[in-house]
Write an enzyme that holds these catalytic residues in place. Sequence first.
Site, PDB file in Angstrom:
ATOM      1  N   GLY A  13      -2.319  12.536 -18.253  1.00  9.09           N
ATOM      2  CA  GLY A  13      -1.136  13.760 -18.947  1.00  9.09           C
ATOM      3  C   GLY A  13       0.080  12.866 -19.323  1.00  9.09           C
ATOM      4  N   ALA A  14      -0.436  11.740 -20.072  1.00  4.15           N
ATOM      5  CA  ALA A  14       0.673  10.847 -20.602  1.00  4.15           C
ATOM      6  C   ALA A  14       1.354  10.774 -22.060  1.00  4.15           C
ATOM      7  CB  ALA A  14       0.261   9.407 -20.316  1.00  4.15           C
ATOM      8  N   GLY A  15       0.740  12.113 -22.562  1.00  2.00           N
ATOM      9  CA  GLY A  15       1.007  12.629 -23.851  1.00  2.00           C
ATOM     10  C   GLY A  15       2.739  12.997 -23.998  1.00  2.00           C
ATOM     11  N   ASP A  61     -10.147  15.583 -20.718  1.00  5.66           N
ATOM     12  CA  ASP A  61      -9.777  16.681 -19.612  1.00  5.66           C
ATOM     13  C   ASP A  61      -9.896  16.255 -18.161  1.00  5.66           C
ATOM     14  OD1 ASP A  61      -9.732  18.794 -18.083  1.00  5.66           O
ATOM     15  OD2 ASP A  61     -10.629  20.363 -19.499  1.00  5.66           O
ATOM     16  N   VAL A  62      -8.949  15.853 -17.579  1.00  7.39           N
ATOM     17  CA  VAL A  62      -9.120  15.326 -16.242  1.00  7.39           C
ATOM     18  C   VAL A  62     -10.069  16.248 -15.132  1.00  7.39           C
ATOM     19  CG1 VAL A  62      -7.138  13.904 -16.261  1.00  7.39           C
ATOM     20  CG2 VAL A  62      -7.266  16.220 -15.285  1.00  7.39           C
ATOM     21  N   SER A 140       4.617  17.065  -5.647  1.00  5.35           N
ATOM     22  CA  SER A 140       5.748  17.694  -5.946  1.00  5.35           C
ATOM     23  C   SER A 140       6.635  18.154  -4.718  1.00  5.35           C
ATOM     24  CB  SER A 140       5.573  19.074  -6.801  1.00  5.35           C
ATOM     25  OG  SER A 140       6.634  20.032  -7.068  1.00  5.35           O
ATOM     26  N   TYR A 152       0.303  26.208  -7.469  1.00  4.41           N
ATOM     27  CA  TYR A 152       0.830  24.999  -7.666  1.00  4.41           C
ATOM     28  C   TYR A 152       1.302  24.249  -6.269  1.00  4.41           C
ATOM     29  CZ  TYR A 152       3.949  21.319  -9.903  1.00  4.41           C
ATOM     30  OH  TYR A 152       4.540  20.344 -10.313  1.00  4.41           O
ATOM     31  N   ALA A 155      -1.903  23.220  -4.465  1.00  7.01           N
ATOM     32  CA  ALA A 155      -2.597  22.019  -5.169  1.00  7.01           C
ATOM     33  C   ALA A 155      -1.668  20.784  -4.938  1.00  7.01           C
ATOM     34  CB  ALA A 155      -2.617  22.296  -6.598  1.00  7.01           C
ATOM     35  N   LYS A 156      -0.324  20.982  -4.733  1.00  5.40           N
ATOM     36  CA  LYS A 156       0.450  19.706  -4.783  1.00  5.40           C
ATOM     37  C   LYS A 156       0.350  19.271  -3.172  1.00  5.40           C
ATOM     38  CE  LYS A 156       1.941  18.644  -8.793  1.00  5.40           C
ATOM     39  NZ  LYS A 156       0.964  17.560  -9.495  1.00  5.40           N
TER      40      LYS A 156
HETATM   41  P1  NAD Z   1       4.436  18.153 -18.920  1.00  8.86           P
HETATM   42  O1  NAD Z   1       3.972  19.677 -19.106  1.00  8.86           O
HETATM   43  O2  NAD Z   1       5.604  17.864 -19.691  1.00  8.86           O
HETATM   44  O3  NAD Z   1       3.139  17.124 -19.033  1.00  8.86           O
HETATM   45  C1  NAD Z   1       2.000  17.336 -18.512  1.00  8.86           C
HETATM   46  C2  NAD Z   1       0.953  16.696 -19.133  1.00  8.86           C
HETATM   47  O4  NAD Z   1      -0.443  16.951 -18.842  1.00  8.86           O
HETATM   48  C3  NAD Z   1       0.818  17.314 -20.808  1.00  8.86           C
HETATM   49  O5  NAD Z   1       0.827  16.205 -21.580  1.00  8.86           O
HETATM   50  C4  NAD Z   1      -0.481  17.987 -20.805  1.00  8.86           C
HETATM   51  O6  NAD Z   1      -1.285  18.050 -22.014  1.00  8.86           O
HETATM   52  C5  NAD Z   1      -1.363  17.308 -19.573  1.00  8.86           C
HETATM   53  N1  NAD Z   1      -2.471  18.003 -19.150  1.00  8.86           N
HETATM   54  C6  NAD Z   1      -2.508  19.242 -18.823  1.00  8.86           C
HETATM   55  N2  NAD Z   1      -3.701  19.726 -18.330  1.00  8.86           N
HETATM   56  C7  NAD Z   1      -4.671  18.366 -18.573  1.00  8.86           C
HETATM   57  C8  NAD Z   1      -5.832  18.183 -18.405  1.00  8.86           C
HETATM   58  N3  NAD Z   1      -6.756  19.262 -18.062  1.00  8.86           N
HETATM   59  N4  NAD Z   1      -6.414  17.186 -18.773  1.00  8.86           N
HETATM   60  C9  NAD Z   1      -5.469  15.947 -19.217  1.00  8.86           C
HETATM   61  N5  NAD Z   1      -4.110  16.301 -19.244  1.00  8.86           N
HETATM   62  C10 NAD Z   1      -3.661  17.492 -19.071  1.00  8.86           C
HETATM   63  O7  NAD Z   1       4.874  18.004 -17.271  1.00  8.86           O
HETATM   64  P2  NAD Z   1       5.606  17.141 -16.680  1.00  8.86           P
HETATM   65  O8  NAD Z   1       6.941  17.617 -16.039  1.00  8.86           O
HETATM   66  O9  NAD Z   1       5.781  15.919 -17.299  1.00  8.86           O
HETATM   67  O10 NAD Z   1       4.736  17.029 -15.232  1.00  8.86           O
HETATM   68  C11 NAD Z   1       4.026  15.729 -14.926  1.00  8.86           C
HETATM   69  C12 NAD Z   1       3.480  15.768 -13.407  1.00  8.86           C
HETATM   70  O11 NAD Z   1       4.676  15.772 -12.599  1.00  8.86           O
HETATM   71  C13 NAD Z   1       2.584  17.088 -13.134  1.00  8.86           C
HETATM   72  O12 NAD Z   1       1.709  16.872 -12.276  1.00  8.86           O
HETATM   73  C14 NAD Z   1       3.553  17.892 -12.545  1.00  8.86           C
HETATM   74  O13 NAD Z   1       3.059  18.893 -11.868  1.00  8.86           O
HETATM   75  C15 NAD Z   1       4.356  17.081 -11.898  1.00  8.86           C
HETATM   76  N6  NAD Z   1       5.758  17.468 -11.335  1.00  8.86           N
HETATM   77  C16 NAD Z   1       6.674  17.749 -12.431  1.00  8.86           C
HETATM   78  C17 NAD Z   1       7.958  18.303 -11.967  1.00  8.86           C
HETATM   79  C18 NAD Z   1       8.944  18.584 -12.967  1.00  8.86           C
HETATM   80  O14 NAD Z   1      10.040  19.238 -12.585  1.00  8.86           O
HETATM   81  N7  NAD Z   1       8.796  18.399 -14.339  1.00  8.86           N
HETATM   82  C19 NAD Z   1       8.288  18.280 -10.514  1.00  8.86           C
HETATM   83  C20 NAD Z   1       7.411  17.900  -9.594  1.00  8.86           C
HETATM   84  C21 NAD Z   1       6.007  17.437 -10.083  1.00  8.86           C
END
Ligand code: NAD
Length: 250
Positions: A13-15, A61-62, A140, A152, A155-156
């Site tokens: 998910g590093a995009g 797709d993970v 999370s 969510y 899962a977390k």
């Molecule tokens: P984001 O939506 O900006 O990025 C998530 C990335 O995951 C996207 O690039 C998306 O394309 C990719 N993705 C989704 N489904 C996928 C799949 N099946 N295979 C591969 N890639 C996939 O979200 P973020 O806020 O950067 O979140 C990153 C992580 O941190 C997540 O696990 C999220 O649950 C966790 N998180 C985020 C927050 C927050 O406040 N933003 C808080 C707690 C935890």
Amino acid sequence: MGSLKNKVAIVTGAGQGIGAATAKRLAQEGAKVAVFDLEPGRETVQTIESINGEAIAVACDVSDVEQVDVAVEKVVSHFGRVDILVNNAGVIRDNLIFRMSPEDWDLVMNVHLRGSFLCTKAVQKHMVEQRFGKIINISSASAMGNRGQANYSAAKAGIQGLTKTLALELGPFNINVNSVAPGYVVTDMTKETSERVGLDFEEQQQLIAKNNPLRKVGKPEDIANVIAFLASEDSSYVNGQIIYVNGGAR
Ligand code: NAD
């Protein structure tokens, strides 16, 4: 700087968001990085190349076992090894339980939990062989319960159990498994939640900051910094831990 020289990292998910900031941070430390995402994360690769780092974009797709296996083998054949895995890919499909569809339950479970399981299973055989590895799973603060996030949050919380179990199983092979549990971080994911609750994104951030002990919201870099620590030798005796990175919010 340079603490991860000659190491190879996979960040899922590093995009964009936290994953992109993590990929960049690990590259700044000298790691070669495989950027996993649904679409190839070319922007993240370009950012890393612009700071003279090395990275490849891998579409994956993970939650799909075949795609994960092919993607991990691609990394090993390109870079020769894999030392660090950051299970970060994520999605949200928030709703109160009476409105939550089984499809939205399954999607969230599959990406976060099955995805972390599949990626870990694929990399651990290389890590066990080389008797070295660092696995960091992104949980999370919602693992402790959050209205509208039954899928969510479950899962977390599951990711925390996965982390503690893998720490026991893989520790004897010199593989550290830890979890980072962020609080509110400004990304597209939190933008989506502000839209769902009908709050302006800026307004939401101000509200969260006001109620946080540090009076600020998290940035992707705040999470990336802790992940970089867990990927480094500075944390070599840290295993099976869940580190909350949330400004001390309760
Ligand atoms: P984001 O939506 O900006 O990025 C998530 C990335 O995951 C996207 O690039 C998306 O394309 C990719 N993705 C989704 N489904 C996928 C799949 N099946 N295979 C591969 N890639 C996939 O979200 P973020 O806020 O950067 O979140 C990153 C992580 O941190 C997540 O696990 C999220 O649950 C966790 N998180 C985020 C927050 C927050 O406040 N933003 C808080 C707690 C935890």
